[in-house]
Design a protein around this motif. Structure first.
Motif, PDB file in Angstrom:
ATOM      1  N   VAL A  99      47.515  22.929  29.421  1.00 46.70           N
ATOM      2  CA  VAL A  99      48.200  22.236  30.519  1.00 46.70           C
ATOM      3  C   VAL A  99      48.596  23.222  31.601  1.00 46.70           C
ATOM      4  CG1 VAL A  99      50.291  21.004  31.157  1.00 46.70           C
ATOM      5  CG2 VAL A  99      49.024  20.320  29.128  1.00 46.70           C
ATOM      6  N   LEU A 100      49.100  24.389  31.206  1.00 47.24           N
ATOM      7  CA  LEU A 100      49.538  25.383  32.178  1.00 47.24           C
ATOM      8  C   LEU A 100      48.362  25.935  32.961  1.00 47.24           C
ATOM      9  CD1 LEU A 100      51.870  26.866  33.352  1.00 47.24           C
ATOM     10  CD2 LEU A 100      51.698  28.564  31.537  1.00 47.24           C
ATOM     11  N   ALA A 126      50.867  30.019  47.021  1.00 46.44           N
ATOM     12  CA  ALA A 126      51.460  29.686  45.724  1.00 46.44           C
ATOM     13  C   ALA A 126      52.975  29.591  45.829  1.00 46.44           C
ATOM     14  CB  ALA A 126      51.058  30.722  44.684  1.00 46.44           C
ATOM     15  N   ASP A 127      53.584  30.598  46.446  1.00 45.28           N
ATOM     16  CA  ASP A 127      55.042  30.609  46.580  1.00 45.28           C
ATOM     17  C   ASP A 127      55.535  29.393  47.359  1.00 45.28           C
ATOM     18  OD1 ASP A 127      55.112  32.975  45.203  1.00 45.28           O
ATOM     19  OD2 ASP A 127      55.357  34.248  46.977  1.00 45.28           O
ATOM     20  N   GLN A 128      54.832  29.064  48.432  1.00 42.99           N
ATOM     21  CA  GLN A 128      55.242  27.941  49.276  1.00 42.99           C
ATOM     22  C   GLN A 128      55.101  26.616  48.537  1.00 42.99           C
ATOM     23  OE1 GLN A 128      54.278  27.829  53.643  1.00 42.99           O
ATOM     24  NE2 GLN A 128      52.933  26.146  53.030  1.00 42.99           N
ATOM     25  N   THR A 129      54.032  26.494  47.756  1.00 39.51           N
ATOM     26  CA  THR A 129      53.800  25.243  47.024  1.00 39.51           C
ATOM     27  C   THR A 129      54.846  25.015  45.948  1.00 39.51           C
ATOM     28  OG1 THR A 129      51.410  25.418  47.398  1.00 39.51           O
ATOM     29  CG2 THR A 129      52.139  23.954  45.624  1.00 39.51           C
ATOM     30  N   PHE A 130      55.095  26.033  45.139  1.00 40.56           N
ATOM     31  CA  PHE A 130      56.070  25.891  44.067  1.00 40.56           C
ATOM     32  C   PHE A 130      57.485  25.692  44.625  1.00 40.56           C
ATOM     33  CE2 PHE A 130      52.851  28.501  41.562  1.00 40.56           C
ATOM     34  CZ  PHE A 130      52.296  27.365  40.984  1.00 40.56           C
ATOM     35  N   SER A 145      61.635  26.359  36.496  1.00 41.03           N
ATOM     36  CA  SER A 145      62.552  27.228  35.759  1.00 41.03           C
ATOM     37  C   SER A 145      61.858  27.979  34.613  1.00 41.03           C
ATOM     38  CB  SER A 145      63.716  26.404  35.192  1.00 41.03           C
ATOM     39  OG  SER A 145      63.272  25.507  34.196  1.00 41.03           O
ATOM     40  N   LYS A 146      60.595  27.615  34.313  1.00 41.46           N
ATOM     41  CA  LYS A 146      59.900  28.232  33.178  1.00 41.46           C
ATOM     42  C   LYS A 146      58.663  29.041  33.569  1.00 41.46           C
ATOM     43  CE  LYS A 146      61.145  24.572  29.879  1.00 41.46           C
ATOM     44  NZ  LYS A 146      60.596  23.522  28.969  1.00 41.46           N
ATOM     45  N   HIS A 147      57.959  28.614  34.585  1.00 42.97           N
ATOM     46  CA  HIS A 147      56.657  29.195  34.897  1.00 42.97           C
ATOM     47  C   HIS A 147      56.737  30.216  36.030  1.00 42.97           C
ATOM     48  CE1 HIS A 147      55.229  25.062  33.311  1.00 42.97           C
ATOM     49  NE2 HIS A 147      55.331  25.927  32.325  1.00 42.97           N
ATOM     50  N   ALA A 168      58.027  32.374  29.084  1.00 39.22           N
ATOM     51  CA  ALA A 168      58.771  33.034  28.011  1.00 39.22           C
ATOM     52  C   ALA A 168      58.271  32.583  26.643  1.00 39.22           C
ATOM     53  CB  ALA A 168      60.268  32.735  28.149  1.00 39.22           C
ATOM     54  N   GLY A 169      58.038  33.573  25.784  1.00 39.19           N
ATOM     55  CA  GLY A 169      57.622  33.267  24.421  1.00 39.19           C
ATOM     56  C   GLY A 169      56.126  33.072  24.244  1.00 39.19           C
ATOM     57  N   ARG A 170      55.344  33.240  25.331  1.00 36.35           N
ATOM     58  CA  ARG A 170      53.892  33.069  25.256  1.00 36.35           C
ATOM     59  C   ARG A 170      53.191  34.247  25.915  1.00 36.35           C
ATOM     60  NH1 ARG A 170      52.437  26.698  26.385  1.00 36.35           N
ATOM     61  NH2 ARG A 170      53.914  25.800  24.876  1.00 36.35           N
TER      62      ARG A 170
END
Length: 218
Positions: free
Chosen positions: A3-4, A36-40, A116-118, A144-146
């Motif tokens: 998914v990521l 990328a920064d602008q989209t997120f 907050s995660k990616h 985190a964790g992957r």
């Protein structure tokens, strides 16, 4: 992880449409980072709108991503050997249907995104020479964790638009453009070009839902 990978693919492997304002940047590495920064950032700012109407993700995809992708080149690559079997009217219809399908597909992918995660890290890049027309932008997706996911964006210079545009993403050595070409080829073999266009239109018109699954034509 799948998914990521699809999520980040959506940031760059799409079909282009018009945009009100382009990011002007001669360096393709810097350009992709800014996009990328602008989209997120836009997704984070519009989180309440997305919660109210997930179809708003289509607007974000069209506004923020599409101007920086080589739509005609990507569409021709997806058609592959079937390009010569189509006339101009069929090609234009395919480009439009594929555009709408990709926008919807990427909007669904972004339902999986959590700011907050990616995190997407752009690696240090070499200088771009005056004769360079195709470059590879290396990034890593971190959560985190992957373990990090390796993503290599293939970008080419569009001399007509005087801008760098992405046309493929290689995920851990696998070209996603080639994968999409195989999927579409299978549909054309079973349904023909007109049936493929109709199927893409139908899938593009399906409403976006939060936690939606990323779909492929079949």
């Amino acid at each position: 992880m799948k998914v990521l990978m699809t999520l980040v693919m959506s940031a760059f492997l799409a079909v282009s449409s018009a945009s009100a304002e382009m990011i002007k940047e001669e360096n393709p590495y810097t350009l992709l980072k800014k996009v990328a920064d602008q989209t997120f950032e836009r997704i984070g700012e519009d989180r309440s709108k997305i919660s109210e109407d997930p179809n708003h993700l289509k607007t974000i995809v069209k506004d923020e991503l599409m101007p920086y992708v080589d739509n005609i080149y990507a569409s021709k690559k997806v058609l592959g050997r079937y390009f010569k079997d189509t006339d101009e009217q069929q090609r234009q219809a395919f480009y439009k249907a594929f555009t709408d399908y990709i926008v919807a597909t990427y909007a669904r992918a972004f339902t999986q995104y959590d700011e907050s995660k990616h995190e997407v890290e752009f690696l240090q890049h070499p200088k771009v020479g005056p004769d360079d027309k195709v470059v590879v932008v290396e990034t890593r997706v971190k959560e985190a964790g992957r373990p990090p996911i390796r993503l290599d964006f293939k970008v080419r210079y569009d001399s007509n638009a005087s801008v760098w545009k992405a046309y493929d993403l290689v995920v851990e050595g696998v070209s996603l453009l080639n994968s999409k070409q195989s999927e579409i080829a299978a549909v054309i073999r079973s349904r023909g070009i007109e049936g493929t266009i109709a199927l893409l239109k139908d899938k593009a018109n399906q409403p976006i839902k939060l936690d939606d699954k990323v779909d492929v034509p079949s």
